[in-house]
Design an enzyme around this catalytic site. Structure first.
Site, PDB file in Angstrom:
ATOM      1  CB  CYS A  99      -0.985  -0.071   1.153  1.00 29.45           C
ATOM      2  SG  CYS A  99      -2.174  -1.213   1.136  1.00 29.45           S
ATOM      3  CB  ALA A 100       3.940   2.195   0.534  1.00 28.96           C
TER       4      ALA A 100
END
Length: 427
Positions: free
Chosen positions: A385-386
């Protein structure tokens, strides 16, 4: 109000380079999954950066609230409703204490940190920032602290600027300064700790730079609160968010702290029961946190967060070396990866908290993580999620290991063994 303690800058201060590692961590018994406490549900769990397990005592408290505390807070004059409302306010005060005895009316309960950031987008950034304004975020961020600002930029004339990282993977403060000097910045949105490589941001420097240019600061504290809580008033930021499920509370509750001045600038966002009173035919919006908490709250999760705050405080008293042990275990994990030729550490930040990530070379990271899972070791793999940060190190993704207060040398022994077997078979 109690005197405010000094800022807990251990989130901004390197811990000792080494510390005690115990072979058996007594905190593991807090997660026992058998009556005789001979087994624990957290054996081999090295993914606390994604979500932390819930200690038995907190799960019991949540279950008790569901059984006995099912009144709707603020929506009835009977005993259960009154008791439920009191429980919410007790939790609000517990959070205020965790954050350095801030005003409890500055504490807003949300679903999670993501919802807290989006609340700032909707209730503060959109009404306050217009044409010619800019928002600065960084390459270190979780998607939750990038996408809301991208959305504003796409829908309005607000510019989005991204501060980069240096060769170590730390936030490039010179680049941040340059973006601020360009002018028009109304908000700097920054993480306290990277959820990828654990790099700890120098928040005091960020807040100081932002203040020089009249910008508000939002801190995503999701990755540091379980290790070293931040004190936002002392730090000088304007907004701070975190999730309960990353600090041993159940999912479904998060916190947005907003300074009194910032909260006064916020406009109503999601609306519904609890956020309004009716005078004749016209609504009268409530003030303070209730304005931003429409609908029936998740009383059980909120009670769980209050219990988790108290539990974590108690664990720190019972085990004063807890922080040093977490740091030592993380350093051992780093050494294991560095000594494995097939793997390479993602970034060498000057200060690490809670987690680190690594590239798996010719091995697919998801396959590598699945192999470890089969060996009883649970880690995270992929883009975490990055994506902007992860793709800097490996476009295919990374594997991340993260440390919780319950981990011990046995978990790292198993991790080391599993890594060696995985590399020998998959490489």
């Amino acid at each position: 109000m109690d005197p405010e303690p000094n800022i807990l800058s251990s989130a901004l201060t390197p811990l000792p380079s080494s510390g005690p590692i115990v072979a058996t961590n007594p905190i593991k018994s807090e997660f026992a999954c058998s009556e005789d406490q001979t087994s624990s549900s957290v054996e081999g769990y090295l993914d606390s950066a994604a979500t932390t397990p819930v200690p038995n005592v907190i799960a019991d408290e949540v279950a008790r609230v569901l059984r006995e505390g099912f009144g709707n807070p603020g929506r009835g004059g009977h005993t259960r409703a009154i008791s439920a409302a009191a429980r919410i306010e007790e939790a609000r005060r517990a959070v205020a204490g965790l954050l350095g005895n801030v005003d409890f009316n500055e504490v807003v309960f949300t679903r999670n940190a993501t919802a807290g950031i989006d609340l700032v987008r909707r209730c503060w950034a959109e009404p306050m920032l217009g044409a010619g304004s800019a928002i600065v975020t960084t390459r270190l961020e979780h998607h939750s602290n990038i996408l809301p600002w991208m959305q504003i930029a796409e829908r309005s004339e607000v510019e989005l600027r991204i501060a980069g990282i240096d060769s170590r993977g730390d936030l490039d403060l010179d680049h941040l300064r340059k973006l601020l000097v360009e002018g028009g910045v109304g908000l700097v949105a920054v993480t306290a700790v990277s959820n990828v490589h654990g790099g700890t941001v120098d928040l005091e420097a960020v807040v100081s730079l932002a203040a020089e240019h009249g910008a508000r600061v939002l801190v995503d504290a999701s990755q540091c609160m379980a290790h070293r809580p931040l004190l936002p008033r002392k730090l000088g930021c304007d907004f701070l968010v975190f999730s309960g499920h990353k600090m041993y509370a159940p999912p479904g509750v998060g916190v947005l702290w907003a300074s009194s001045q910032a909260m006064q600038e916020m406009r109503s966002g999601p609306v519904g029961g609890g956020s309004v009173d009716w005078n004749d035919e016209e609504p009268s919006w409530r003030e303070g946190p209730e304005l931003f908490e429409p609908g029936t709250p998740s009383s059980d999760s909120i009670a769980g967060l209050a219990a988790a705050i108290e539990w974590r405080r108690r664990m720190s008293e019972v085990d004063p070396g807890l922080q040093d042990r977490e740091h030592s275990l993380l350093r051992r994990a780093e050494a294991i990866v560095e000594e494995t030729p097939e793997l390479s550490i993602a970034g060498t930040p000057s200060r690490r908290t809670g987690c680190l990530a690594f590239s798996t070379g010719t091995i697919d990271p998801n396959e590598f993580a699945a192999f470890l899972d089969a060996e009883g070791i649970m880690v995270r793999a992929g883009h975490l999620c990055a994506s902007p940060l992860v793709r800097t190190f490996d476009p295919r993704g990374l594997v991340r290991i993260s440390i919780g207060c319950f981990n011990d040398e046995k978990d790292l022994d198993r991790f080391e063994d599993a890594v060696q077997v995985a590399c020998s078979i998959l490489a």
